[in-house]
Design a protein around this motif. Structure first.
Motif, mmCIF file in Angstrom:
data_model
loop_
_atom_site.group_PDB
_atom_site.id
_atom_site.type_symbol
_atom_site.label_atom_id
_atom_site.label_comp_id
_atom_site.label_asym_id
_atom_site.label_seq_id
_atom_site.Cartn_x
_atom_site.Cartn_y
_atom_site.Cartn_z
ATOM 1 N N ALA A 174 3.144 -3.973 14.668
ATOM 2 C CA ALA A 174 2.905 -3.054 15.831
ATOM 3 C C ALA A 174 1.849 -2.209 15.585
ATOM 4 O O ALA A 174 1.479 -1.451 16.316
ATOM 5 N N GLY A 175 1.182 -2.194 14.567
ATOM 6 C CA GLY A 175 0.235 -1.227 14.193
ATOM 7 C C GLY A 175 0.416 0.305 13.725
ATOM 8 O O GLY A 175 -0.173 1.021 13.780
ATOM 9 N N LEU A 176 1.732 0.169 13.346
ATOM 10 C CA LEU A 176 2.270 1.625 13.059
ATOM 11 C C LEU A 176 1.962 1.778 11.503
ATOM 12 O O LEU A 176 1.729 3.095 11.049
ATOM 13 N N LEU A 177 1.816 1.000 10.780
ATOM 14 C CA LEU A 177 1.555 0.874 9.447
ATOM 15 C C LEU A 177 0.331 -0.005 9.059
ATOM 16 O O LEU A 177 0.152 -1.051 9.822
ATOM 17 N N GLU A 178 -0.294 0.361 7.808
ATOM 18 C CA GLU A 178 -1.310 -0.619 7.537
ATOM 19 C C GLU A 178 -1.219 -0.723 5.794
ATOM 20 O O GLU A 178 -0.624 0.079 5.226
ATOM 21 N N ILE A 179 -1.442 -1.781 5.328
ATOM 22 C CA ILE A 179 -1.589 -2.306 4.056
ATOM 23 C C ILE A 179 -2.761 -1.624 3.468
ATOM 24 O O ILE A 179 -3.730 -1.827 3.823
ATOM 25 N N VAL A 180 -2.659 -0.686 2.148
ATOM 26 C CA VAL A 180 -3.827 -0.154 1.588
ATOM 27 C C VAL A 180 -4.440 -1.293 0.547
ATOM 28 O O VAL A 180 -3.466 -1.732 -0.410
ATOM 29 N N ALA A 181 -5.494 -1.604 0.759
ATOM 30 C CA ALA A 181 -5.944 -2.644 -0.150
ATOM 31 C C ALA A 181 -6.469 -1.770 -1.547
ATOM 32 O O ALA A 181 -6.980 -0.830 -1.479
ATOM 33 N N PRO A 182 -6.036 -2.475 -2.606
ATOM 34 C CA PRO A 182 -6.583 -1.870 -4.027
ATOM 35 C C PRO A 182 -7.983 -1.678 -3.984
ATOM 36 O O PRO A 182 -8.744 -2.638 -3.291
ATOM 37 N N ALA A 183 -8.520 -0.840 -4.910
ATOM 38 C CA ALA A 183 -9.907 -0.816 -5.060
ATOM 39 C C ALA A 183 -10.599 -1.859 -5.444
ATOM 40 O O ALA A 183 -10.136 -2.663 -6.572
ATOM 41 N N GLY A 184 -11.632 -2.673 -5.032
ATOM 42 C CA GLY A 184 -12.377 -3.637 -5.238
ATOM 43 C C GLY A 184 -11.753 -4.915 -4.795
ATOM 44 O O GLY A 184 -11.990 -5.978 -5.250
ATOM 45 N N SER A 185 -10.598 -4.625 -3.841
ATOM 46 C CA SER A 185 -10.072 -5.684 -3.302
ATOM 47 C C SER A 185 -10.654 -6.581 -2.141
ATOM 48 O O SER A 185 -11.445 -5.757 -1.511
ATOM 49 N N SER A 186 -10.405 -7.699 -2.179
ATOM 50 C CA SER A 186 -11.067 -8.471 -1.154
ATOM 51 C C SER A 186 -10.684 -8.653 0.361
ATOM 52 O O SER A 186 -10.926 -9.450 1.006
ATOM 53 N N GLY A 187 -9.051 -8.029 0.208
ATOM 54 C CA GLY A 187 -8.310 -8.081 1.161
ATOM 55 C C GLY A 187 -7.530 -9.481 1.263
ATOM 56 O O GLY A 187 -6.790 -9.523 2.265
ATOM 57 N N VAL A 188 -7.643 -10.047 0.319
ATOM 58 C CA VAL A 188 -6.712 -11.261 -0.193
ATOM 59 C C VAL A 188 -5.752 -10.762 -1.132
ATOM 60 O O VAL A 188 -5.950 -10.339 -2.283
ATOM 61 N N SER A 189 -4.458 -11.335 -0.978
ATOM 62 C CA SER A 189 -3.553 -11.148 -1.964
ATOM 63 C C SER A 189 -3.761 -11.908 -3.130
ATOM 64 O O SER A 189 -4.492 -12.818 -3.168
ATOM 65 N N ARG A 190 -3.006 -11.709 -4.353
ATOM 66 C CA ARG A 190 -3.051 -12.479 -5.453
ATOM 67 C C ARG A 190 -2.595 -13.557 -5.471
ATOM 68 O O ARG A 190 -2.768 -14.473 -6.153
ATOM 69 N N TRP A 191 -1.975 -14.059 -4.283
ATOM 70 C CA TRP A 191 -1.411 -15.302 -4.142
ATOM 71 C C TRP A 191 -2.352 -16.330 -3.297
ATOM 72 O O TRP A 191 -2.161 -17.251 -2.672
ATOM 73 N N GLY A 192 -3.571 -15.377 -2.786
ATOM 74 C CA GLY A 192 -4.685 -16.361 -2.175
ATOM 75 C C GLY A 192 -4.245 -16.228 -0.748
ATOM 76 O O GLY A 192 -4.999 -17.021 0.053
ATOM 77 N N LEU A 193 -3.644 -15.213 -0.115
ATOM 78 C CA LEU A 193 -3.419 -15.206 1.447
ATOM 79 C C LEU A 193 -3.877 -13.935 1.747
ATOM 80 O O LEU A 193 -3.738 -12.868 1.226
ATOM 81 N N SER A 194 -4.343 -13.919 2.926
ATOM 82 C CA SER A 194 -4.829 -12.667 3.743
ATOM 83 C C SER A 194 -3.462 -11.953 3.900
ATOM 84 O O SER A 194 -2.690 -12.367 4.320
ATOM 85 N N ARG A 195 -3.646 -10.526 3.570
ATOM 86 C CA ARG A 195 -2.449 -9.779 3.397
ATOM 87 C C ARG A 195 -1.906 -9.678 4.891
ATOM 88 O O ARG A 195 -0.719 -9.104 5.120
ATOM 89 N N LEU A 196 -2.545 -9.742 6.042
ATOM 90 C CA LEU A 196 -2.106 -9.589 7.265
ATOM 91 C C LEU A 196 -2.075 -10.937 8.192
ATOM 92 O O LEU A 196 -2.034 -10.879 9.405
ATOM 93 N N ARG A 197 -1.742 -11.977 7.619
ATOM 94 C CA ARG A 197 -1.669 -13.160 8.491
ATOM 95 C C ARG A 197 -0.042 -13.779 8.427
ATOM 96 O O ARG A 197 0.628 -13.170 7.577
ATOM 97 N N PRO A 198 0.067 -14.510 9.222
ATOM 98 C CA PRO A 198 1.372 -14.799 9.482
ATOM 99 C C PRO A 198 1.888 -15.824 8.312
ATOM 100 O O PRO A 198 0.851 -16.254 7.736
#
Length: 229
Positions: A174-198
């Protein structure tokens, strides 16, 4: 199963005290009385601060949430500790292990179907649009300063890890929260997935849907920092 203790989710003591169900002075007084009565359950009920049925509901909920926390986390090592203390407030009727695993599978499938992928242990959250939040969501947003994860929020609020994770995902969508990307992060999680995709469910041989991006727990891996009674 009469109790589950995991650092990944609030135990029954935290659920009762942080949520305000039981006041601090009542809890301390009940602990003192329980030494003579040999039962914290009886001491709390005897003081009239909570009913027996509510304690049992909370104990059962803590077992389910603790099991979810164990399965959703990383397992480094596993060992049997026969000297572990009994739970302070056990679920007197207990929960059959088979039923508990089946219910946990259902929780994981539900998490896998959430609109926005979120790791309850790694993704730190920050509040954005506070104007559209409900009163319950405000409690989460007030604590979402960019330093806390869903797990941290659950402990602070005295709520279960699973319901907080579900609510956080909805608030992200709903856009009420956002995930804070770690410093130097590419916006991709450690499991290789975009942090905001289904996210998509991954079904293991044991029949439990393990949501990515949560760490995948393989048979034979060890259990650490989690005690199950």
């Amino acid at each position: 199963m009469v109790g589950v203790d995991s650092p990944g989710s609030p135990g029954i003591e935290t659920l009762l005290r942080r949520s305000g169900r039981i006041k601090e002075n009542d809890w301390i007084a009940a602990l003192v009385s329980s030494v003579k009565m040999r039962s914290l359950h009886a001491a709390l009920v005897g003081r009239g601060v909570i009913g027996s049925a509510e304690i049992q509901r909370c104990a059962a909920g803590a077992i389910r949430d603790g099991t979810f926390a164990v399965v959703a986390g990383e397992i480094e090592r596993c060992f049997l500790d026969e000297t572990a203390d009994s739970p302070l407030l056990p679920a007197r009727n207990g929960i059959a292990v088979g039923l508990l695993l089946s219910e946990t599978a259902g929780l994981l499938k539900g998490v896998a179907a959430l609109p926005v992928a979120v790791s309850p242990y790694r993704d730190r959250l920050v509040a954005t649009d506070k104007k559209a939040a409900t009163e319950e969501q405000w409690e989460i947003m007030a604590l979402a300063t960019g330093r806390r994860t869903a797990r941290d929020l659950a402990f602070s609020l005295g709520r279960g890890l699973h319901p907080v994770t579900v609510e956080v995902s909805r608030m992200l969508g709903a856009g009420l929260l956002e995930i804070v990307a770690p410093a130097g992060s590419s916006g991709v999680s450690r499991w290789g997935l975009s942090r905001l995709r289904p996210r998509k469910a991954a079904v293991q041989d044991v029949g439990i849907a393990q949501p990515s991006p949560l760490p995948l727990r393989q048979p034979g891996q060890a259990l650490s920092n989690s005690g199950i009674a």
